[in-house]
Design a protein around this motif. Sequence first.
Motif, PDB file in Angstrom:
ATOM      1  N   SER A   1       0.829  -1.214   0.000  1.00 32.55           N
ATOM      2  CA  SER A   1       0.000   0.000   0.000  1.00 32.55           C
ATOM      3  C   SER A   1       0.862   1.262   0.000  1.00 32.55           C
ATOM      4  O   SER A   1       0.474   2.292  -0.563  1.00 32.55           O
ATOM      5  CB  SER A   1      -0.953  -0.007   1.198  1.00 32.55           C
ATOM      6  OG  SER A   1      -0.263  -0.173   2.417  1.00 32.55           O
ATOM      7  N   PHE A   2       2.049   1.185   0.597  1.00 34.86           N
ATOM      8  CA  PHE A   2       2.993   2.303   0.595  1.00 34.86           C
ATOM      9  C   PHE A   2       3.381   2.672  -0.836  1.00 34.86           C
ATOM     10  O   PHE A   2       3.342   3.829  -1.241  1.00 34.86           O
ATOM     11  CB  PHE A   2       4.235   1.893   1.406  1.00 34.86           C
ATOM     12  CG  PHE A   2       5.314   2.927   1.480  1.00 34.86           C
ATOM     13  CD1 PHE A   2       5.313   3.882   2.479  1.00 34.86           C
ATOM     14  CD2 PHE A   2       6.359   2.933   0.566  1.00 34.86           C
ATOM     15  CE1 PHE A   2       6.329   4.838   2.558  1.00 34.86           C
ATOM     16  CE2 PHE A   2       7.374   3.872   0.636  1.00 34.86           C
ATOM     17  CZ  PHE A   2       7.358   4.826   1.639  1.00 34.86           C
ATOM     18  N   TRP A   3       3.772   1.635  -1.626  1.00 36.66           N
ATOM     19  CA  TRP A   3       4.125   1.882  -3.021  1.00 36.66           C
ATOM     20  C   TRP A   3       2.901   2.300  -3.829  1.00 36.66           C
ATOM     21  O   TRP A   3       2.999   3.144  -4.725  1.00 36.66           O
ATOM     22  CB  TRP A   3       4.749   0.638  -3.659  1.00 36.66           C
ATOM     23  CG  TRP A   3       6.040   0.155  -3.070  1.00 36.66           C
ATOM     24  CD1 TRP A   3       6.335  -1.120  -2.683  1.00 36.66           C
ATOM     25  CD2 TRP A   3       7.241   0.921  -2.813  1.00 36.66           C
ATOM     26  NE1 TRP A   3       7.614  -1.192  -2.203  1.00 36.66           N
ATOM     27  CE2 TRP A   3       8.197   0.032  -2.271  1.00 36.66           C
ATOM     28  CE3 TRP A   3       7.579   2.260  -2.989  1.00 36.66           C
ATOM     29  CZ2 TRP A   3       9.482   0.449  -1.917  1.00 36.66           C
ATOM     30  CZ3 TRP A   3       8.859   2.674  -2.627  1.00 36.66           C
ATOM     31  CH2 TRP A   3       9.788   1.780  -2.096  1.00 36.66           C
ATOM     32  N   LYS A   4       1.762   1.724  -3.516  1.00 39.23           N
ATOM     33  CA  LYS A   4       0.529   2.048  -4.251  1.00 39.23           C
ATOM     34  C   LYS A   4       0.199   3.524  -4.115  1.00 39.23           C
ATOM     35  O   LYS A   4      -0.209   4.179  -5.089  1.00 39.23           O
ATOM     36  CB  LYS A   4      -0.617   1.185  -3.729  1.00 39.23           C
ATOM     37  CG  LYS A   4      -1.952   1.394  -4.439  1.00 39.23           C
ATOM     38  CD  LYS A   4      -3.002   0.472  -3.845  1.00 39.23           C
ATOM     39  CE  LYS A   4      -4.368   0.716  -4.460  1.00 39.23           C
ATOM     40  NZ  LYS A   4      -5.396  -0.161  -3.831  1.00 39.23           N
ATOM     41  N   LEU A   5       0.361   4.072  -2.917  1.00 42.03           N
ATOM     42  CA  LEU A   5       0.067   5.487  -2.693  1.00 42.03           C
ATOM     43  C   LEU A   5       0.990   6.364  -3.539  1.00 42.03           C
ATOM     44  O   LEU A   5       0.538   7.282  -4.233  1.00 42.03           O
ATOM     45  CB  LEU A   5       0.218   5.808  -1.208  1.00 42.03           C
ATOM     46  CG  LEU A   5      -0.165   7.229  -0.772  1.00 42.03           C
ATOM     47  CD1 LEU A   5      -0.706   7.213   0.660  1.00 42.03           C
ATOM     48  CD2 LEU A   5       1.022   8.196  -0.857  1.00 42.03           C
ATOM     49  N   ARG A   6       2.263   6.076  -3.499  1.00 39.91           N
ATOM     50  CA  ARG A   6       3.215   6.879  -4.266  1.00 39.91           C
ATOM     51  C   ARG A   6       2.999   6.728  -5.767  1.00 39.91           C
ATOM     52  O   ARG A   6       3.079   7.692  -6.515  1.00 39.91           O
ATOM     53  CB  ARG A   6       4.646   6.509  -3.875  1.00 39.91           C
ATOM     54  CG  ARG A   6       4.993   6.929  -2.451  1.00 39.91           C
ATOM     55  CD  ARG A   6       6.461   6.743  -2.119  1.00 39.91           C
ATOM     56  NE  ARG A   6       6.746   7.336  -0.816  1.00 39.91           N
ATOM     57  CZ  ARG A   6       6.991   8.629  -0.609  1.00 39.91           C
ATOM     58  NH1 ARG A   6       6.968   9.459  -1.636  1.00 39.91           N
ATOM     59  NH2 ARG A   6       7.232   9.103   0.603  1.00 39.91           N
ATOM     60  N   ASP A   7       2.715   5.513  -6.199  1.00 36.85           N
ATOM     61  CA  ASP A   7       2.524   5.274  -7.630  1.00 36.85           C
ATOM     62  C   ASP A   7       1.321   6.031  -8.182  1.00 36.85           C
ATOM     63  O   ASP A   7       1.326   6.445  -9.345  1.00 36.85           O
ATOM     64  CB  ASP A   7       2.367   3.781  -7.897  1.00 36.85           C
ATOM     65  CG  ASP A   7       3.683   3.031  -7.793  1.00 36.85           C
ATOM     66  OD1 ASP A   7       4.738   3.682  -7.839  1.00 36.85           O
ATOM     67  OD2 ASP A   7       3.656   1.792  -7.670  1.00 36.85           O
ATOM     68  N   ALA A   8       0.288   6.183  -7.373  1.00 36.87           N
ATOM     69  CA  ALA A   8      -0.893   6.915  -7.831  1.00 36.87           C
ATOM     70  C   ALA A   8      -0.538   8.362  -8.150  1.00 36.87           C
ATOM     71  O   ALA A   8      -1.032   8.938  -9.127  1.00 36.87           O
ATOM     72  CB  ALA A   8      -1.997   6.861  -6.771  1.00 36.87           C
ATOM     73  N   CYS A   9       0.336   8.943  -7.339  1.00 37.44           N
ATOM     74  CA  CYS A   9       0.830  10.298  -7.611  1.00 37.44           C
ATOM     75  C   CYS A   9       1.738  10.302  -8.832  1.00 37.44           C
ATOM     76  O   CYS A   9       1.544  11.086  -9.763  1.00 37.44           O
ATOM     77  CB  CYS A   9       1.578  10.834  -6.386  1.00 37.44           C
ATOM     78  SG  CYS A   9       2.551  12.338  -6.702  1.00 37.44           S
ATOM     79  N   TYR A  10       2.711   9.406  -8.846  1.00 38.67           N
ATOM     80  CA  TYR A  10       3.715   9.409  -9.911  1.00 38.67           C
ATOM     81  C   TYR A  10       3.101   9.148 -11.286  1.00 38.67           C
ATOM     82  O   TYR A  10       3.579   9.675 -12.299  1.00 38.67           O
ATOM     83  CB  TYR A  10       4.789   8.362  -9.632  1.00 38.67           C
ATOM     84  CG  TYR A  10       5.591   8.584  -8.364  1.00 38.67           C
ATOM     85  CD1 TYR A  10       5.549   9.796  -7.687  1.00 38.67           C
ATOM     86  CD2 TYR A  10       6.397   7.573  -7.839  1.00 38.67           C
ATOM     87  CE1 TYR A  10       6.285   9.990  -6.522  1.00 38.67           C
ATOM     88  CE2 TYR A  10       7.136   7.766  -6.688  1.00 38.67           C
ATOM     89  CZ  TYR A  10       7.074   8.971  -6.031  1.00 38.67           C
ATOM     90  OH  TYR A  10       7.801   9.163  -4.886  1.00 38.67           O
TER      91      TYR A  10
END
Length: 227
Positions: free
Chosen positions: A136-145
């Motif tokens: 979920s940590f990567w998922k949050l950042r990926d949504a922005c990126y």
Amino acid sequence: MAAATSAPLEISSVENGVYRILREEIGRLELAPGDRLRLEELAGRFQVSLTPVRHALRRLESEGLVVSQPRRGSRVAPLSVEELEEIQALRLGLETFLARAGAEACTDDALAEMEAARTEMECAFRAGDLDAYLASFWKLRDACYACAERPRLLRALEDQRIRVERYILFLCRDPKAFAALRSGPDTLLEACRAHDGEAAEAATRKALVGVLAELQAMLGETEAPAA
């Protein structure tokens, strides 16, 4: 002609399969730093010949995940400050750019995805589920990126995340360091809500440099990273 090309393609597919599985297991610390990687054992495990295993190990060696020595075989590469600094240097260049551009172009759908991921992160943290937390940590950042619409940079970042994953897992052995990771996504989320690229870039830089400093200390280094 078709028959002549089928065998190389099949060999390449087998090699890719072995490579991807080993790469993930190294990244997840399922294969620990220093573990022996014996050709015969791996070939037996995957039920393949030695050739695709040998090629897969060479690819992993080129990425710094495996080390090989003549007559001594291959091992999972040790964790090192030098490698970590290289990874974080690359991530700083990629992620600060993607965070700034992503925040400025962040959509309502992306914000909703980030908020859902943040909720998942908190649930995973409270449950002590590290795998779910990191996902979920990567998922949050990926949504922005993803809002930056730079697919080549995203692919380059994925390669670095595979390399850094085992360092993050090592870091999370320290409960205080694990808990400290929770603040970075909140700052990025707020910046995205405000479409503030500068704040998103600063938050991302602070998080990456902070992780580097924590891991330098845990790996026996006391010198702080350059600002």
